[in-house]
Design a protein around this motif. Structure first.
Motif, PDB file in Angstrom:
ATOM      1  N   GLU A   1       0.705  -1.084  -0.060  1.00 26.51           N
ATOM      2  CA  GLU A   1       0.031   0.193   0.013  1.00 26.51           C
ATOM      3  C   GLU A   1       0.721   0.964   0.079  1.00 26.51           C
ATOM      4  N   CYS A   2       0.404   2.375  -0.518  1.00 29.99           N
ATOM      5  CA  CYS A   2       1.122   3.627  -0.588  1.00 29.99           C
ATOM      6  C   CYS A   2      -0.048   4.852  -0.515  1.00 29.99           C
ATOM      7  N   VAL A   3       0.204   5.460   0.365  1.00 34.26           N
ATOM      8  CA  VAL A   3      -0.478   6.834   0.737  1.00 34.26           C
ATOM      9  C   VAL A   3       0.267   7.872   0.656  1.00 34.26           C
ATOM     10  N   SER A   4      -0.587   9.012   0.686  1.00 33.04           N
ATOM     11  CA  SER A   4       0.061  10.470   0.955  1.00 33.04           C
ATOM     12  C   SER A   4       0.001  10.689   2.469  1.00 33.04           C
ATOM     13  N   ILE A   5       1.217  10.625   3.149  1.00 37.49           N
ATOM     14  CA  ILE A   5       1.127  10.993   4.441  1.00 37.49           C
ATOM     15  C   ILE A   5       0.926  12.303   4.635  1.00 37.49           C
ATOM     16  N   PHE A   6       1.324  13.242   4.015  1.00 40.82           N
ATOM     17  CA  PHE A   6       0.842  14.657   3.811  1.00 40.82           C
ATOM     18  C   PHE A   6       0.587  14.861   2.110  1.00 40.82           C
ATOM     19  N   HIS A   7      -0.201  15.967   2.002  1.00 43.28           N
ATOM     20  CA  HIS A   7      -0.768  16.284   0.767  1.00 43.28           C
ATOM     21  C   HIS A   7      -1.067  17.832   1.064  1.00 43.28           C
ATOM     22  N   SER A   8      -0.163  18.792   0.054  1.00 43.20           N
ATOM     23  CA  SER A   8      -0.245  20.317   0.209  1.00 43.20           C
ATOM     24  C   SER A   8      -1.349  20.647  -0.758  1.00 43.20           C
ATOM     25  N   GLY A   9      -1.985  20.079  -1.590  1.00 40.42           N
ATOM     26  CA  GLY A   9      -2.918  20.424  -2.876  1.00 40.42           C
ATOM     27  C   GLY A   9      -1.891  20.387  -3.921  1.00 40.42           C
ATOM     28  N   LYS A  10      -0.656  20.523  -3.973  1.00 43.04           N
ATOM     29  CA  LYS A  10       0.219  20.568  -5.138  1.00 43.04           C
ATOM     30  C   LYS A  10       1.425  19.548  -5.052  1.00 43.04           C
ATOM     31  N   THR A  11       1.428  19.017  -3.703  1.00 47.36           N
ATOM     32  CA  THR A  11       2.581  17.849  -3.784  1.00 47.36           C
ATOM     33  C   THR A  11       2.047  16.609  -2.749  1.00 47.36           C
ATOM     34  N   ALA A  12       2.252  15.392  -2.909  1.00 48.14           N
ATOM     35  CA  ALA A  12       1.871  14.270  -2.186  1.00 48.14           C
ATOM     36  C   ALA A  12       3.031  13.641  -1.703  1.00 48.14           C
ATOM     37  N   GLU A  13       3.383  13.580  -0.312  1.00 52.68           N
ATOM     38  CA  GLU A  13       4.514  13.023   0.124  1.00 52.68           C
ATOM     39  C   GLU A  13       4.191  11.452   0.527  1.00 52.68           C
ATOM     40  N   ILE A  14       5.208  10.518  -0.203  1.00 61.39           N
ATOM     41  CA  ILE A  14       4.740   8.951  -0.298  1.00 61.39           C
ATOM     42  C   ILE A  14       5.387   8.404   0.967  1.00 61.39           C
ATOM     43  N   ASP A  15       4.193   7.464   1.488  1.00 59.46           N
ATOM     44  CA  ASP A  15       4.260   6.643   2.375  1.00 59.46           C
ATOM     45  C   ASP A  15       4.059   4.991   1.840  1.00 59.46           C
ATOM     46  N   ILE A  16       4.936   4.357   1.675  1.00 56.88           N
ATOM     47  CA  ILE A  16       5.054   2.832   1.083  1.00 56.88           C
ATOM     48  C   ILE A  16       5.070   1.679   2.038  1.00 56.88           C
ATOM     49  N   ILE A  17       4.148   0.687   2.377  1.00 55.48           N
ATOM     50  CA  ILE A  17       4.683  -0.368   3.262  1.00 55.48           C
ATOM     51  C   ILE A  17       4.197  -1.690   2.242  1.00 55.48           C
ATOM     52  N   THR A  18       4.981  -2.615   2.446  1.00 61.92           N
ATOM     53  CA  THR A  18       4.563  -4.115   1.657  1.00 61.92           C
ATOM     54  C   THR A  18       4.509  -5.021   2.702  1.00 61.92           C
ATOM     55  N   ASN A  19       3.620  -5.816   3.050  1.00 60.84           N
ATOM     56  CA  ASN A  19       3.669  -6.739   4.125  1.00 60.84           C
ATOM     57  C   ASN A  19       4.660  -7.825   3.832  1.00 60.84           C
ATOM     58  N   PRO A  20       5.383  -8.130   5.016  1.00 61.85           N
ATOM     59  CA  PRO A  20       6.681  -8.849   5.022  1.00 61.85           C
ATOM     60  C   PRO A  20       6.606 -10.217   4.341  1.00 61.85           C
ATOM     61  N   ASN A  21       5.323 -10.929   4.175  1.00 65.04           N
ATOM     62  CA  ASN A  21       5.104 -12.052   3.632  1.00 65.04           C
ATOM     63  C   ASN A  21       5.161 -12.219   1.991  1.00 65.04           C
ATOM     64  N   TYR A  22       5.145 -10.958   1.623  1.00 68.83           N
ATOM     65  CA  TYR A  22       5.114 -10.667   0.160  1.00 68.83           C
ATOM     66  C   TYR A  22       6.178  -9.767  -0.535  1.00 68.83           C
ATOM     67  N   ARG A  23       7.284  -9.677   0.367  1.00 67.35           N
ATOM     68  CA  ARG A  23       8.044  -8.832  -0.049  1.00 67.35           C
ATOM     69  C   ARG A  23       8.891  -9.493  -1.131  1.00 67.35           C
ATOM     70  N   GLY A  24      10.023  -8.947  -1.995  1.00 68.20           N
ATOM     71  CA  GLY A  24      10.750  -9.663  -2.987  1.00 68.20           C
ATOM     72  C   GLY A  24      10.097 -10.034  -4.144  1.00 68.20           C
ATOM     73  N   GLN A  25       8.777  -9.460  -4.525  1.00 69.89           N
ATOM     74  CA  GLN A  25       8.043  -9.527  -5.403  1.00 69.89           C
ATOM     75  C   GLN A  25       8.066  -8.360  -6.463  1.00 69.89           C
ATOM     76  N   GLY A  26       8.595  -7.298  -5.848  1.00 70.99           N
ATOM     77  CA  GLY A  26       8.360  -5.912  -6.638  1.00 70.99           C
ATOM     78  C   GLY A  26       7.060  -5.391  -6.325  1.00 70.99           C
TER      79      GLY A  26
END
Length: 260
Positions: free
Chosen positions: A183-208
């Motif tokens: 999943e990937c969300v905007s931890i903050f959003h200014s209206g013009k810029t969205a700052e990225i926060d990404i997390i992958t479930n540990p059981n599914y890592r290594g798949q890109g």
């Protein structure tokens, strides 16, 4: 030191825009997307100041050599924060501000180093192949309630309310059946810029999957004429590698301070 009225937040836009290191949440407050407070040194022509989110994340901006304002900021800290609030996280935009904190706040805070990246659109590859067993979803209230990571406490800390995130935030995820696996969300959003926060479930890592969900997030940003932003701890090598894969380069380092 003066506390700005919300109707006057536009007075600090030029000062915030002077530094690439100004964090997204600073513009989010100035643009009235999240609530916060802004304090400045001059009510007519502010050249120094700080702002804070409701959860205790701060940013100092402008010139760091206004001794009267700096004394007022220290007094504010001692009277309102030290021993009273659990969080005091300060983003700094310059070595001058670092010197101020290294000296005046040394007994109370510890220093960390972070990296902020510039998005280079010409290097961004929007093409990906999602395995057939997975499917992409845009965040909505139902998806949000299924997330173990970007859950209610996360939303309340950075967005104040779920309705504010649903209105102004952005998020995408990859699902395996009914389970969110990246999943990937905007931890903050200014209206013009969205700052990225990404997390992958540990059981599914290594798949890109982290790369794919990041690509989809950035595609949605660009479709909305929003600039994606990347920021991470200077020692987070995996985050740096992913940043480069997604088109973020030309890192600039800065200091972050947290309560001891």
């Amino acid at each position: 030191m003066y506390c700005l009225e919300p109707k006057d937040y536009g007075k600090i836009h030029n000062v915030l825009e002077e530094s690439f290191k100004t964090p997204t949440f600073a513009f989010a407050i100035a643009n009235h997307i999240i609530q916060g407070s802004i304090y400045i040194n001059d009510i007519v022509n502010p050249s120094s100041g700080f702002l804070r989110t409701h959860s205790g994340i701060y940013h100092v901006f402008g010139k760091a050599n206004d001794s009267m304002f700096n004394k007022a900021f220290h007094s504010y800290f001692m009277e309102n924060i030290y021993g009273k609030e659990q969080r005091f996280t300060v983003f700094t935009p310059s070595t001058e501000w670092e010197s101020f904190f290294d000296g005046t706040f040394k007994p109370y805070v510890q220093k960390m180093r972070r990296s902020k990246y510039k998005f280079v659109s010409s290097t961004f590859d929007s093409k990906y192949n999602l395995p057939n067993s997975y499917h992409l979803k845009t965040f909505n209230p139902n998806i949000l309630r299924k997330s173990d990571n970007f859950n209610e406490s996360y939303i309340l800390e950075y967005w104040e309310t779920e309705s504010n995130f649903n209105k102004n935030g952005l998020g995408v995820c990859i699902m395996d059946g009914e389970n969110i696996v990246a999943e990937c969300v905007s931890i903050f959003h200014s209206g013009k810029t969205a700052e990225i926060d990404i997390i992958t479930n540990p059981n599914y890592r290594g798949q890109g999957l982290g790369t794919i969900v990041g690509q989809e997030f950035i595609k949605q940003c660009l479709d909305k004429n929003v600039l994606p932003a990347w920021d991470c701890d200077i020692n987070n090598e995996s985050s740096k590698v992913l940043a480069n894969k997604l088109g973020f380069f030309n890192e600039e380092n800065y200091a972050l301070y947290v309560l001891k």
